[in-house]
Design a protein around this motif. Structure first.
Motif, PDB file in Angstrom:
ATOM      1  N   LEU A 117       0.744  -1.050  -0.079  1.00  0.00           N
ATOM      2  CA  LEU A 117       0.172  -0.173   0.048  1.00  0.00           C
ATOM      3  C   LEU A 117       0.790   1.238   0.030  1.00  0.00           C
ATOM      4  CD1 LEU A 117      -2.691   1.319   0.162  1.00  0.00           C
ATOM      5  CD2 LEU A 117      -2.560   1.152   2.584  1.00  0.00           C
ATOM      6  N   ARG A 118       0.824   1.962  -1.093  1.00  0.00           N
ATOM      7  CA  ARG A 118       1.643   3.189  -1.312  1.00  0.00           C
ATOM      8  C   ARG A 118       0.915   4.437  -1.031  1.00  0.00           C
ATOM      9  NH1 ARG A 118       3.521   6.457  -5.576  1.00  0.00           N
ATOM     10  NH2 ARG A 118       2.053   5.397  -7.167  1.00  0.00           N
ATOM     11  N   HIS A 119      -0.349   4.444  -1.316  1.00  0.00           N
ATOM     12  CA  HIS A 119      -1.021   5.654  -0.771  1.00  0.00           C
ATOM     13  C   HIS A 119      -2.399   5.414  -0.552  1.00  0.00           C
ATOM     14  CE1 HIS A 119      -2.509   9.891  -1.515  1.00  0.00           C
ATOM     15  NE2 HIS A 119      -3.712   9.364  -2.362  1.00  0.00           N
ATOM     16  N   LEU A 120      -2.967   6.300   0.418  1.00  0.00           N
ATOM     17  CA  LEU A 120      -4.420   6.082   0.652  1.00  0.00           C
ATOM     18  C   LEU A 120      -4.758   7.517   0.742  1.00  0.00           C
ATOM     19  CD1 LEU A 120      -6.497   3.922   1.874  1.00  0.00           C
ATOM     20  CD2 LEU A 120      -5.728   4.484   4.164  1.00  0.00           C
ATOM     21  N   GLY A 121      -6.026   7.697  -0.099  1.00  0.00           N
ATOM     22  CA  GLY A 121      -6.542   9.258  -0.401  1.00  0.00           C
ATOM     23  C   GLY A 121      -7.179   9.627   1.165  1.00  0.00           C
ATOM     24  N   SER A 122      -6.964  11.023   1.017  1.00  0.00           N
ATOM     25  CA  SER A 122      -7.581  11.610   2.275  1.00  0.00           C
ATOM     26  C   SER A 122      -9.296  12.231   2.007  1.00  0.00           C
ATOM     27  CB  SER A 122      -7.085  12.566   2.951  1.00  0.00           C
ATOM     28  OG  SER A 122      -6.460  13.483   1.875  1.00  0.00           O
ATOM     29  N   GLN A 123      -9.488  12.245   0.489  1.00  0.00           N
ATOM     30  CA  GLN A 123     -10.916  12.899   0.175  1.00  0.00           C
ATOM     31  C   GLN A 123     -11.484  11.728  -0.422  1.00  0.00           C
ATOM     32  OE1 GLN A 123     -11.801  15.840   0.585  1.00  0.00           O
ATOM     33  NE2 GLN A 123     -10.226  16.413   1.968  1.00  0.00           N
ATOM     34  N   PRO A 124     -12.731  11.644  -0.263  1.00  0.00           N
ATOM     35  CA  PRO A 124     -13.528  10.484  -0.836  1.00  0.00           C
ATOM     36  C   PRO A 124     -13.906  10.816  -2.308  1.00  0.00           C
ATOM     37  CG  PRO A 124     -14.928  11.782   0.437  1.00  0.00           C
ATOM     38  CD  PRO A 124     -13.646  12.437   0.787  1.00  0.00           C
ATOM     39  N   ARG A 125     -14.219   9.707  -3.025  1.00  0.00           N
ATOM     40  CA  ARG A 125     -14.720   9.653  -4.232  1.00  0.00           C
ATOM     41  C   ARG A 125     -16.189   9.625  -4.010  1.00  0.00           C
ATOM     42  NH1 ARG A 125     -10.381   5.643  -7.292  1.00  0.00           N
ATOM     43  NH2 ARG A 125      -8.632   7.088  -7.395  1.00  0.00           N
ATOM     44  N   SER A 126     -16.955   9.362  -5.163  1.00  0.00           N
ATOM     45  CA  SER A 126     -18.393   9.039  -5.128  1.00  0.00           C
ATOM     46  C   SER A 126     -18.592   7.835  -4.215  1.00  0.00           C
ATOM     47  CB  SER A 126     -18.942   8.723  -6.589  1.00  0.00           C
ATOM     48  OG  SER A 126     -18.256   7.433  -7.162  1.00  0.00           O
ATOM     49  N   SER A 127     -19.857   7.834  -3.480  1.00  0.00           N
ATOM     50  CA  SER A 127     -20.207   6.893  -2.697  1.00  0.00           C
ATOM     51  C   SER A 127     -19.353   6.717  -1.558  1.00  0.00           C
ATOM     52  CB  SER A 127     -20.367   5.459  -3.215  1.00  0.00           C
ATOM     53  OG  SER A 127     -21.326   5.687  -4.513  1.00  0.00           O
ATOM     54  N   ASN A 128     -18.618   7.675  -1.024  1.00  0.00           N
ATOM     55  CA  ASN A 128     -17.860   7.552   0.188  1.00  0.00           C
ATOM     56  C   ASN A 128     -16.564   6.694   0.100  1.00  0.00           C
ATOM     57  OD1 ASN A 128     -19.098   9.940   1.351  1.00  0.00           O
ATOM     58  ND2 ASN A 128     -20.641   8.738   2.129  1.00  0.00           N
ATOM     59  N   ASP A 129     -16.277   6.365  -0.944  1.00  0.00           N
ATOM     60  CA  ASP A 129     -15.001   5.400  -1.374  1.00  0.00           C
ATOM     61  C   ASP A 129     -13.954   6.127  -1.466  1.00  0.00           C
ATOM     62  OD1 ASP A 129     -16.816   3.294  -1.167  1.00  0.00           O
ATOM     63  OD2 ASP A 129     -17.157   3.052  -3.328  1.00  0.00           O
ATOM     64  N   TYR A 130     -12.944   5.921  -0.718  1.00  0.00           N
ATOM     65  CA  TYR A 130     -11.438   6.504  -0.819  1.00  0.00           C
ATOM     66  C   TYR A 130     -10.384   5.610  -1.801  1.00  0.00           C
ATOM     67  CZ  TYR A 130     -13.109   9.368   3.226  1.00  0.00           C
ATOM     68  OH  TYR A 130     -14.034  10.050   3.935  1.00  0.00           O
ATOM     69  N   PRO A 131      -9.723   6.670  -2.518  1.00  0.00           N
ATOM     70  CA  PRO A 131      -9.014   6.070  -3.492  1.00  0.00           C
ATOM     71  C   PRO A 131      -7.517   5.312  -2.702  1.00  0.00           C
ATOM     72  CG  PRO A 131      -8.494   8.262  -3.490  1.00  0.00           C
ATOM     73  CD  PRO A 131      -9.684   8.130  -2.370  1.00  0.00           C
ATOM     74  N   LEU A 132      -7.103   4.419  -3.324  1.00  0.00           N
ATOM     75  CA  LEU A 132      -5.966   3.629  -2.576  1.00  0.00           C
ATOM     76  C   LEU A 132      -5.067   3.388  -3.900  1.00  0.00           C
ATOM     77  CD1 LEU A 132      -6.152   0.153  -1.378  1.00  0.00           C
ATOM     78  CD2 LEU A 132      -7.846   1.214  -3.011  1.00  0.00           C
ATOM     79  N   ILE A 133      -3.447   3.262  -3.491  1.00  0.00           N
ATOM     80  CA  ILE A 133      -2.760   2.810  -4.837  1.00  0.00           C
ATOM     81  C   ILE A 133      -1.568   1.817  -4.114  1.00  0.00           C
ATOM     82  CG2 ILE A 133      -0.749   3.632  -6.061  1.00  0.00           C
ATOM     83  CD1 ILE A 133      -2.042   6.429  -6.179  1.00  0.00           C
ATOM     84  N   LEU A 134      -1.730   0.611  -4.692  1.00  0.00           N
ATOM     85  CA  LEU A 134      -0.779  -0.407  -4.414  1.00  0.00           C
ATOM     86  C   LEU A 134       0.285  -0.473  -5.306  1.00  0.00           C
ATOM     87  CD1 LEU A 134      -3.651  -2.921  -3.622  1.00  0.00           C
ATOM     88  CD2 LEU A 134      -2.189  -1.891  -1.855  1.00  0.00           C
ATOM     89  N   HIS A 135       1.559  -0.796  -4.827  1.00  0.00           N
ATOM     90  CA  HIS A 135       2.735  -0.929  -5.925  1.00  0.00           C
ATOM     91  C   HIS A 135       2.960  -2.369  -5.917  1.00  0.00           C
ATOM     92  CE1 HIS A 135       6.009   0.164  -8.012  1.00  0.00           C
ATOM     93  NE2 HIS A 135       7.009  -0.727  -7.295  1.00  0.00           N
ATOM     94  N   LEU A 136       3.053  -2.842  -7.026  1.00  0.00           N
ATOM     95  CA  LEU A 136       3.517  -4.088  -7.376  1.00  0.00           C
ATOM     96  C   LEU A 136       4.892  -4.495  -6.978  1.00  0.00           C
ATOM     97  CD1 LEU A 136       1.455  -5.250 -10.355  1.00  0.00           C
ATOM     98  CD2 LEU A 136       0.814  -5.313  -8.060  1.00  0.00           C
TER      99      LEU A 136
END
Length: 378
Positions: free
Chosen positions: A253-272
């Motif tokens: 897990l490289r990044h976890l967003g602090s602002q929600p997108r639609s439907s109160n889901d938060y963006p996250l980025i995983l690095h392979l």
């Protein structure tokens, strides 16, 4: 009976006889009226689902998409007409390799003009330096006044400034000529071509989108708000790529967003950790989050089609009561899968909800269950 009563009591009255005749006709017509129709609407047949039971922390699969860890949009800093653009989508390149070139004629002409201006300014500066040296020698002998020497010195400084300005203009002209060639910033490949040969482009207008090979790939997705506090940057998870035979890959897990997108889901980025052969940006991915034990509130697994979306991102399901009347039960989404969803709410094992076709029914409506009860034919 009323007719005979009137006839006996008022036999001699024609008026009474007429009244009794009218009443008799009304009674006879009323007896011939058709029976009222049954307007009761047949219950709506629905496909239902029986809740199996509660789970805790087991629904952790999310959908995602593969993206390049390093990507950028290339554009020119100067305007012009594209003269050469042979790189196409999917083609690879090396760092520093020319990718796109503008017509250089205009920039070469400007460069030549600035070189001439610099030569002229340099000659003028040499002349003013010699003039100042002569006047300084004469001033030491008293043949030239101090005011005249100051005037010559000011002219020398002005000539020196013009020469410096001409030098800067030449550097800018050389820079613009160099910028008419768009070179690769790193080893990578073209993901999108946004311009064509002979097309005129402006400064900062996107021409190519490129991705890098040196930093691998990421997987972008969205996580429900109920799992935000359970995730930590740097934690390890698993990613599966269906297009590559469902190969399981380690991801961080490289990044976890602090602002929600639609439907109160938060963006996250995983690095392979490793990029398998054949991986490409844009591929779909399945994210398996590794959550701590008891990190998620108990929920129930339902079909994705059972969710009903109301106003303001509110969700509910339609529960079938014992009297076959529908009622809305508010729920909160804990996790999303491909065909299932985990929710929390006032639901219990053994209860029945509408599984499909929720858009055709409403709370308070009477229903019957698909495959149960008498069949109606029209």
């Amino acid at each position: 009976m009323l007719f005979f009563y009137c006839f006996k009591r008022h036999l001699s009255s024609k008026r009474a006889l007429a009244l009794c005749a009218i009443l008799l006709c009304v009674l006879l017509l009323g007896g011939c009226s058709p029976a009222p129709e049954d307007t009761t609407q047949a219950p709506k047949v629905v496909d239902s689902y029986v809740i199996n039971g509660q789970v805790s922390g087991s629904m952790t699969r999310l959908s995602g998409r593969v993206t390049a860890a390093e990507k950028t949009t290339l554009s020119f800093e100067v305007p012009g007409r594209i003269e050469t653009l042979t790189t196409d989508v999917g083609e690879t390149f090396s760092a520093g390799e020319p990718l796109v070139q503008l017509d250089k004629q205009r920039y070469r002409l400007v460069l030549g003009q600035r070189e001439a201006e610099l030569r002229e300014a340099t000659a003028a500066l040499n002349e003013k330096q010699q003039d100042h040296q002569r006047h300084a020698t004469l001033a030491e002998k008293g043949y030239v006044s101090q005011a005249r020497l100051d005037t010559v010195k000011a002219a020398l400084e002005s000539a020196r400034s013009r020469q410096q300005s001409a030098t800067a203009a030449l550097d800018l002209a050389q820079r613009d000529l160099n910028l008419s060639t768009l070179s690769a910033p790193y080893d990578g490949s073209v993901s999108q071509r946004l311009a064509e040969p002979s097309e005129r482009v402006g400064a900062n207008q996107p021409v190519l989108e490129v991705i890098s090979d040196r930093r691998g790939f990421d997987v972008e997705g969205s996580v429900p708000e109920t799992l935000i506090d359970t995730l930590v940057t740097g934690s390890r998870h698993t990613v599966t790529l269906p297009a590559l035979g469902n190969t399981e890959l380690d991801a961080t897990l490289r990044h976890l967003g602090s602002q929600p997108r639609s439907s109160n889901d938060y963006p996250l980025i995983l690095h392979l950790a490793e990029a398998p052969e054949g991986i490409r940006s844009g591929m779909t991915a399945q994210i398996q989050l590794s959550l701590p034990a008891n990190s998620q509130a108990p929920g129930v697994i339902l079909p994705m089609t059972a969710l009903v979306y109301g106003e303001g991102e509110r969700r509910h399901v339609l529960r079938v009561r014992d009297d076959m009347i529908l009622e809305a039960v508010p729920v909160e989404v804990l996790a999303l899968g491909e065909k299932q969803v985990e929710v929390s709410g006032e639901l219990s094992a053994g209860e029945r909800i509408v599984a499909k076709g929720t858009e055709f029914v409403r709370p308070g409506q009477s229903v019957s269950l698909l495959g149960q009860g008498p069949q109606r034919f029209h």
